[in-house]
Design a protein around this motif. Sequence first.
Motif, PDB file in Angstrom:
ATOM      1  N   VAL A  47       2.420 -14.484 -36.674  1.00  0.00           N
ATOM      2  CA  VAL A  47       2.345 -14.387 -35.221  1.00  0.00           C
ATOM      3  C   VAL A  47       3.497 -13.547 -34.685  1.00  0.00           C
ATOM      4  N   ASN A  48       4.692 -13.788 -35.202  1.00  0.00           N
ATOM      5  CA  ASN A  48       5.878 -13.086 -34.688  1.00  0.00           C
ATOM      6  C   ASN A  48       5.912 -11.622 -35.101  1.00  0.00           C
ATOM      7  N   TYR A  49       5.607 -11.348 -36.351  1.00  0.00           N
ATOM      8  CA  TYR A  49       5.782  -9.993 -36.864  1.00  0.00           C
ATOM      9  C   TYR A  49       4.555  -9.109 -36.690  1.00  0.00           C
ATOM     10  N   PHE A  50       3.413  -9.713 -36.423  1.00  0.00           N
ATOM     11  CA  PHE A  50       2.225  -8.896 -36.209  1.00  0.00           C
ATOM     12  C   PHE A  50       1.823  -8.879 -34.746  1.00  0.00           C
ATOM     13  N   PHE A  51       1.479 -10.022 -34.211  1.00  0.00           N
ATOM     14  CA  PHE A  51       0.966 -10.061 -32.850  1.00  0.00           C
ATOM     15  C   PHE A  51       2.027  -9.745 -31.802  1.00  0.00           C
ATOM     16  N   ARG A  52       3.283  -9.937 -32.117  1.00  0.00           N
ATOM     17  CA  ARG A  52       4.327  -9.677 -31.132  1.00  0.00           C
ATOM     18  C   ARG A  52       5.157  -8.445 -31.467  1.00  0.00           C
TER      19      ARG A  52
END
Length: 725
Positions: A451-456
């Motif tokens: 979630v942190n490294y891809f979507f954000r």
Amino acid sequence: MAKQDPKDKNLPIDAKLLSDAIIELNISRRSVGLYPADHPIVGESIERAFSFLQKLFELRPEITLGIAKNTLLVDEYQLDRRNPVFKEFSLCLHTKGLAAVKFRKGMVQDELLAFHSLITHDNGPAGKDLAEAARSGNMPHIEIAPIDFSRFGFVESGQRDEGETGKLWHEYIHRILDGTLSENAEERILDIPPSELSSAVNSSVNEETDTGTYDRVITAYLQRQNQPRLNSESFTKFFSFVENLKPEIKKQFLSRTTQHFTGNFRDIEAAIADMTPEAFEQTAEALAAQSSLVPENLQNLMAKFSAIRMDINFREGFLQTGNAQVHDIELGEDIRKIFEQDNFDSFVTDDYRKELNMMLEAPSAVTVATDLTRDCCAYETIDKALLSVIFEVLEEDFITDEEYLQILTKLSEYADSFLQTGRFEEVLEIYNTLSSQAFSGKFRDNASSMVNYFFRSDDLLSRTVSSIRLWGRKDREGAIRLAKALRHYIAPPLLDLIADENDAGMRKFLLSVLGALGPDVIPYAVKNLNDKRWYVVRNMLYLLRKCHAVRQAAHVKKFIKHSNITIRAEALSTLLSFKTPDAIPYLKLYLAAEDAGMLKEAARLAAKYRVVEAVPHLISILEKKDLIGNISPLKMDVIRTLGEIGDAQAVPFLLKLFNSKTLLYRSYLEQLKIEIFRNIGNYPPDALSSLITAGLSSSNEEIRKLCEHYLTGRQKTSSGGAGHK
């Protein structure tokens, strides 16, 4: 002048830059087709498209777009067929009979405007005529190449060399199959012997061939544009063509033909009825050989006509003489009478016949199964089913950390693919699933990292913003839901996009997306109030109002006396929306101003928010003497504003204005009087009696009709809306 290196013509082009340039070319084309040439929207869209072409010219001196029916080609590369913008632009050029368009360095904006004007004119030239118009027009740096169909001519009362003819037909048919031949040319397919067509198709079609290929040939036979209904010749030739196909290709053609035999069975019945006995027998044999692929209702039709033809033969053979015989047995008079009448009508009841007709008219099992299979095999359906399976696997305990990471990688690839095609709901489903996993389960650390490294990540957010810009208006709700999920991170890049966006319609859409984010966008909007560009400040004030940021009223108030009238009006509108104590005093201040532009904006806002306190100030504008004519145009707006507010204290002044006379501007005064009666719907009825009475006795017919219409409406309202006497 230095000689150009031939290699420069084939320098690689940045894919994103080329994509953006074509998108802007299509936007500017549509703008030219919708608005006059001097409209600001046209100027902005032409300028933006021109700027992207200039960037391409920095890479090479000329850009050539090859045109197929559903896509574009640059050099030897075909652009993405799934991109609807590329498809729309190529289809527009294709329908104009163009094979290629070349843009050369040195082009000016007026040339691009002239080019768009040519291709968007509904009744304008096409093909060679369009190319000639371009050459004679003022566009020396744009070259148009029309599609040349001269190679596909046919020789009447003569015969070409067999090898030449075969090659010609094969090339001609190939153009039909890949969709690069114009629709009108397909009508000449009946001139090709079915055996030649079968041979060419057998050599051109394979298991990877697009279904559109089959549809084009079927349409050429069975749904030709200039043919009012199906005829027996084309029907017979079609099945002769199918009979000579390879088994696997024949199967595909008959399967695709199923959907072409829905809804037009009257035409098919008429075509079968017109067939010669030989053609009917040949077609029936072809259908019987492939009965599992032939629509059931078509089989029923053939069976019906087979029975009819057998009956005709029976009558001709047995009733030619007075003594009918079967073999050596003579039939009696009573039996002969049975054969001389319609057996079906004689021995089947009307109710039973109706039931049979209903059964025949109902969708066949083959048709229903085909439609169901098509729906189930759609890409979207398959993707959703696959995602559902992946989500279920993520919940299981038997997968290892390594397997989990592999699944996450696959999900990230899916999310990226979905963004490219504007499938926001699927991206949101992936995001929500991984966010849920990040808070629970043994793999929560891995899910949280995804979630942190891809979507954000900045890269993903940038692609998301681009996708929303390209596809968002097609799926507004999906785009807004995805933006809400990413609201803490997506607001800044969206705001940056709005600041640089030239399309007013796109700015409005993006503002609606940001406005839906609510409080999360407020800090960024306040920060951007410091931007030096007036339209950025105006948009931020709008966002603060949309997000009900009442606590930021102090920031808004700083712009209430800004030098830009649009910013002042936006700030005043925001304060009125927030209902701050100083909002109405500021409104009164501007209603008393000498600035006609700000006065007009203030009147508009008084109407929008129905500010009763503004009525005395609006009346004072109506009472002003206007010897030089600079106040008169505003009075029309003031009458409309008073009508929107609908306060009774304005009616006496309207009556006074109605009864007034003047030597100057008499025509304009008459228009003001008419405007009074066009805007009386919101006033209390009791306050209008004197004004209505005066209007009914007016010498102006339009005023009398407006009064009568008002009274009729009041009568219907008082009687409950039923309109009874």
